[in-house]
Enzyme design. Structure first.
Site, PDB file in Angstrom:
ATOM      1  N   LYS A  36     119.761  72.290  40.367  1.00  0.00           N
ATOM      2  CA  LYS A  36     119.751  72.948  38.810  1.00  0.00           C
ATOM      3  C   LYS A  36     119.134  70.927  37.780  1.00  0.00           C
ATOM      4  CE  LYS A  36     119.391  75.533  35.418  1.00  0.00           C
ATOM      5  NZ  LYS A  36     120.918  76.470  34.221  1.00  0.00           N
ATOM      6  N   SER A 111     118.616  80.465  33.212  1.00  0.00           N
ATOM      7  CA  SER A 111     117.828  78.959  33.158  1.00  0.00           C
ATOM      8  C   SER A 111     117.845  78.831  34.223  1.00  0.00           C
ATOM      9  CB  SER A 111     118.057  78.717  32.149  1.00  0.00           C
ATOM     10  OG  SER A 111     119.720  78.524  32.955  1.00  0.00           O
ATOM     11  N   SER A 135     121.991  82.819  33.385  1.00  0.00           N
ATOM     12  CA  SER A 135     121.460  81.426  34.210  1.00  0.00           C
ATOM     13  C   SER A 135     121.717  81.766  35.508  1.00  0.00           C
ATOM     14  CB  SER A 135     121.848  80.499  33.173  1.00  0.00           C
ATOM     15  OG  SER A 135     120.552  80.717  32.050  1.00  0.00           O
TER      16      SER A 135
END
Lengths: 416, 83
Positions: A36, A111, A135
């Protein structure tokens, strides 16, 4: 999972999905993994999904990245996210929305939407995500993959761009439970560079012969779910009963309370953490924050400001304690081994649906927010489809019960 | 919730443009906070962190530090008297 020469072509298939912000040109031999883009990678651009950091190339690796590289993993790319991880859709990314691999008209969640979509599309078997409240688990549920959010403090936050430090927690998104466990073994453990990291030893998988666990289902969590999601979850419940476990309804605090607590605390911590992006240290000035970033910084500034601090911030921290005590009571007094529920109240929503709702994320994440406030581990596991779109359920346990959670998830995965 | 956007923008050092929309959004979010006022938190301590750790020191660094005087680390002066 051991592929010594990653297929360069796999990330090129990303054109329509938009799961990646940066694709690594020359991937070293190793086990392919995606990271990420709010996690620092030495020499590889790390944007946090924001124009504020669009040209930032970190001079060091996050501890978890260093551990992955030391253990034979090879970074294939950096995945898309809502800017500074503010959101649950990837629609708040300054690098465009990521699409759900099962239906491109739908959101992947967020996210860590890029990581979940990349694994869901089969571009990579494992990816790193971060979760503050949902997330990892929410996009994993929406993209039909496994998402493991460890106990707060089990994985170092050093080199992870901070959002809400008292809850931020790196974890794993994977194509199956075994691969998620393998990555957790590598990234967990104490870190001198992160004073909040736990002094517990790194996670090691141990096979357990599970029988007759007492599994609780919070009635209040089911009330907010759609009938389609509930129907799938009913099948999960029956599976665990067939496996010989005792499945019981339990009474827990309403998840809307956790939404209020989380929203206040997260916005407050954001306003403080994002103060460092002042235009001097990282170049871009503060007018580069997008609308969602602005809303969060301003609301957090308000809840921390003189005259409002006690009414909002302190009050929320007190109710947070009640939420943690609620879980403690279930595990210690009522002898519940693990808690299960749907991961999300609905399946993936259409692209565009987060744009006119400033609380879209918190409502999509309401079933994972209580456990995150208490610092507990949780795992989302795929449990079928509604039409084309995947559904996930979660297993929550006491602090450092990752091995029990993983074993139950493996038992479910094998039985299905 | 009484929100003074100009004040917040200054406090946060954050230039904003869509003021009307932001104010409306913040007010709509803050309605969700009302539920907390109904919860009794008398005698409940705030939970600022969940891992139970206290005063984590880097022993490897602490051991290398200079002598302590009056509870403070002593170091050589880094500025001179003339500024």
């Amino acid at each position: 999972m051991v592929i010594l020469q990653p297929k360069q072509s796999s990330t090129k298939m990303d054109n329509k999905l938009n799961a990646f912000i940066t694709i690594v040109d020359k991937v070293s031999p190793g086990i392919p993994i995606a990271i990420k883009d709010n996690i620092c990678t030495k020499g590889i651009k790390t944007t946090a999904g924001s124009n504020v950091l669009k040209d930032f190339i970190p001079p060091y690796n996050a501890t978890l990245v260093e551990k992955l590289l030391d253990n034979g993993y090879s970074i294939i790319g950096k995945t898309n996210l809502d800017a500074f991880a503010h959101g649950s859709s990837t629609e708040n990314s300054d690098f465009g929305v990521t699409h759900n691999p099962y239906d491109f008209d739908y959101l992947p969640g967020g996210s860590s939407g890029g990581s979940a979509a990349a694994v869901g599309a089969g571009l990579v078997d494992v990816a790193i995500g971060t979760e503050t409240a949902g997330s990892i688990r929410q996009p994993s549920a929406w993209c039909g993959v496994v998402g493991l959010k460890p106990t707060y403090g089990a994985v170092s936050r050093y080199g992870v761009i901070a959002m809400a430090s008292s809850m931020d927690c790196p974890g794993v998104i994977a194509n199956n439970v075994t691969n998620a466990a393998k990555v957790l073994e590598v990234i967990s453990g104490n870190d001198l560079h992160d004073a909040t990291s736990s002094d517990c030893p790194p996670y090691v998988f141990k096979k357990l012969n599970l029988s007759e666990l007492k599994i609780g289902i919070p009635t209040s969590y089911l009330k907010v779910c759609t009938p389609e999601v509930l129907a799938k979850f009913e099948e999960v419940k029956k599976t665990f009963q067939k496996l010989g476990h005792q499945v019981v309804q339990i009474e827990m605090m309403d998840p809307s309370i956790a939404v209020a607590v989380y929203t206040i605390l997260q916005r407050s911590e954001v306003s403080s953490n994002l103060a460092r992006f002042d235009g001097i240290r990282y170049g871009a000035t503060r007018d580069n924050f997008n609308l969602e970033n602005q809303r969060r910084i301003l609301l957090g500034t308000h809840t921390l400001s003189a005259g409002f601090y006690d009414a909002y911030y302190t009050k929320a921290q007190k109710v947070r304690n009640l939420i943690a005590l609620d879980f403690k009571k279930k595990f210690e007094e009522e002898k519940i081994d693990l808690i299960i529920s749907p991961t999300t109240p609905t399946v993936a929503q259409k692209i565009g649906s987060s744009l006119n709702d400033p609380l879209f994320g918190e409502l999509a994440d309401q079933l994972v927010e209580p456990s995150t406030l208490a610092g507990l581990p949780g795992m989302s596991i795929p449990c079928g489809f509604v039409g084309k779109l995947p559904v996930g359920f979660q297993i929550i346990g006491p602090r450092f019960s990752e091995n029990l959670i993983i074993n139950l998830a493996l038992q479910y995965e094998k039985f299905k | 919730m009484n929100i003074d956007l100009d004040k917040l923008s200054k406090l946060a050092n954050l230039p904003i443009k869509k003021n009307d929309q932001i104010l409306k959004d913040l007010q709509s979010i803050s309605h969700h906070f009302d539920i907390l006022q109904k919860i009794n938190t008398d005698d409940i301590e705030p939970l600022y962190q969940v891992n139970g750790l206290k005063n984590v020191y880097r022993q490897d660094i602490v051991q290398k530090t200079p002598p302590i005087k009056d509870g403070y680390f002593t170091t050589k002066a880094v500025i001179n008297k003339n500024g």
